[in-house]
Motif scaffolding. Structure first.
Motif, PDB file in Angstrom:
ATOM      1  N   PRO A 109      31.337 -19.135  -2.534  1.00  0.00           N
ATOM      2  CA  PRO A 109      31.432 -20.539  -1.926  1.00  0.00           C
ATOM      3  C   PRO A 109      30.130 -21.421  -1.873  1.00  0.00           C
ATOM      4  O   PRO A 109      29.007 -20.627  -2.067  1.00  0.00           O
ATOM      5  N   VAL A 110      30.190 -22.695  -1.979  1.00  0.00           N
ATOM      6  CA  VAL A 110      29.220 -23.562  -2.014  1.00  0.00           C
ATOM      7  C   VAL A 110      28.712 -23.738  -0.342  1.00  0.00           C
ATOM      8  O   VAL A 110      29.315 -23.788   0.329  1.00  0.00           O
ATOM      9  N   LYS A 111      27.290 -23.215  -0.340  1.00  0.00           N
ATOM     10  CA  LYS A 111      26.664 -23.333   1.145  1.00  0.00           C
ATOM     11  C   LYS A 111      26.606 -24.716   1.557  1.00  0.00           C
ATOM     12  O   LYS A 111      26.147 -25.643   0.658  1.00  0.00           O
ATOM     13  N   PRO A 112      26.553 -25.100   2.866  1.00  0.00           N
ATOM     14  CA  PRO A 112      26.459 -26.458   3.173  1.00  0.00           C
ATOM     15  C   PRO A 112      24.956 -27.007   3.120  1.00  0.00           C
ATOM     16  O   PRO A 112      24.062 -26.279   2.903  1.00  0.00           O
ATOM     17  N   SER A 113      25.058 -28.214   2.647  1.00  0.00           N
ATOM     18  CA  SER A 113      23.610 -28.859   2.607  1.00  0.00           C
ATOM     19  C   SER A 113      23.284 -29.685   3.750  1.00  0.00           C
ATOM     20  O   SER A 113      23.994 -30.350   4.275  1.00  0.00           O
ATOM     21  N   TYR A 114      22.307 -29.556   4.420  1.00  0.00           N
ATOM     22  CA  TYR A 114      21.641 -30.350   5.417  1.00  0.00           C
ATOM     23  C   TYR A 114      20.623 -31.382   5.534  1.00  0.00           C
ATOM     24  O   TYR A 114      20.407 -31.857   6.333  1.00  0.00           O
ATOM     25  N   SER A 115      20.847 -31.908   4.197  1.00  0.00           N
ATOM     26  CA  SER A 115      19.608 -33.013   3.853  1.00  0.00           C
ATOM     27  C   SER A 115      19.808 -34.125   4.747  1.00  0.00           C
ATOM     28  O   SER A 115      18.975 -34.873   5.224  1.00  0.00           O
ATOM     29  N   THR A 116      21.099 -34.543   4.759  1.00  0.00           N
ATOM     30  CA  THR A 116      21.412 -35.905   5.631  1.00  0.00           C
ATOM     31  C   THR A 116      21.123 -35.641   7.065  1.00  0.00           C
ATOM     32  O   THR A 116      20.447 -36.634   7.691  1.00  0.00           O
ATOM     33  N   SER A 117      21.415 -34.566   7.633  1.00  0.00           N
ATOM     34  CA  SER A 117      21.430 -34.176   9.160  1.00  0.00           C
ATOM     35  C   SER A 117      19.911 -34.035   9.420  1.00  0.00           C
ATOM     36  O   SER A 117      19.375 -34.473  10.289  1.00  0.00           O
ATOM     37  N   LYS A 118      19.184 -33.482   8.483  1.00  0.00           N
ATOM     38  CA  LYS A 118      17.728 -33.261   8.472  1.00  0.00           C
ATOM     39  C   LYS A 118      17.067 -34.778   8.584  1.00  0.00           C
ATOM     40  O   LYS A 118      16.287 -34.890   9.476  1.00  0.00           O
ATOM     41  N   ARG A 119      17.322 -35.677   7.746  1.00  0.00           N
ATOM     42  CA  ARG A 119      16.682 -36.938   7.632  1.00  0.00           C
ATOM     43  C   ARG A 119      17.200 -37.828   8.655  1.00  0.00           C
ATOM     44  O   ARG A 119      16.277 -38.273   9.116  1.00  0.00           O
ATOM     45  N   HIS A 120      18.373 -37.767   9.131  1.00  0.00           N
ATOM     46  CA  HIS A 120      18.757 -38.432  10.395  1.00  0.00           C
ATOM     47  C   HIS A 120      18.057 -38.063  11.758  1.00  0.00           C
ATOM     48  O   HIS A 120      17.464 -38.826  12.430  1.00  0.00           O
ATOM     49  N   LEU A 121      17.798 -36.707  11.713  1.00  0.00           N
ATOM     50  CA  LEU A 121      17.104 -36.207  12.924  1.00  0.00           C
ATOM     51  C   LEU A 121      15.439 -36.569  12.891  1.00  0.00           C
ATOM     52  O   LEU A 121      14.918 -36.978  13.861  1.00  0.00           O
ATOM     53  N   LEU A 122      15.052 -36.677  11.600  1.00  0.00           N
ATOM     54  CA  LEU A 122      13.635 -37.012  11.402  1.00  0.00           C
ATOM     55  C   LEU A 122      13.494 -38.518  11.910  1.00  0.00           C
ATOM     56  O   LEU A 122      12.784 -38.955  12.391  1.00  0.00           O
ATOM     57  N   TYR A 123      14.312 -39.405  11.192  1.00  0.00           N
ATOM     58  CA  TYR A 123      14.457 -40.700  11.615  1.00  0.00           C
ATOM     59  C   TYR A 123      14.388 -41.308  12.992  1.00  0.00           C
ATOM     60  O   TYR A 123      13.946 -41.983  13.625  1.00  0.00           O
ATOM     61  N   SER A 124      15.365 -40.429  13.667  1.00  0.00           N
ATOM     62  CA  SER A 124      15.717 -40.596  15.081  1.00  0.00           C
ATOM     63  C   SER A 124      14.493 -40.226  15.787  1.00  0.00           C
ATOM     64  O   SER A 124      14.099 -40.807  16.862  1.00  0.00           O
TER      65      SER A 124
END
Length: 85
Positions: free
Chosen positions: A3-18
């Protein structure tokens, strides 16, 4: 097929910007207060606790949801993962 593991690039980017924006507001309020601006002091009494709460909430939500995703993506060791060797 694994199975494809989830990618967290969007949530990491959002956390960084916030976090960067929240710390920027805190820093701007602190600089204004040091310069003796009464508007910055008045705004800081509401903005600084709100920004600290935002930072803490974002880190807590990320920590909780990340651990649940990790747990869901890794089956227990005593149960087969569904893959045949």
């Amino acid at each position: 097929m694994s199975p494809v593991k989830p990618s967290y690039s969007t949530s990491k980017r959002h956390l960084l910007y916030s976090s960067v924006l929240a710390w920027s507001v805190i820093l701007i309020c602190a600089i204004g207060a040091v310069m003796g601006r009464p508007e910055a002091v008045a705004f800081g009494t509401i903005a600084v606790p709100s920004m600290v709460a935002l930072i803490a909430a974002m880190l807590g939500i990320h920590r909780i949801s990340g651990s649940m995703d990790f747990r869901a993506s890794n089956p227990p060791r005593d149960q087969p993962s569904g893959e045949e060797l």
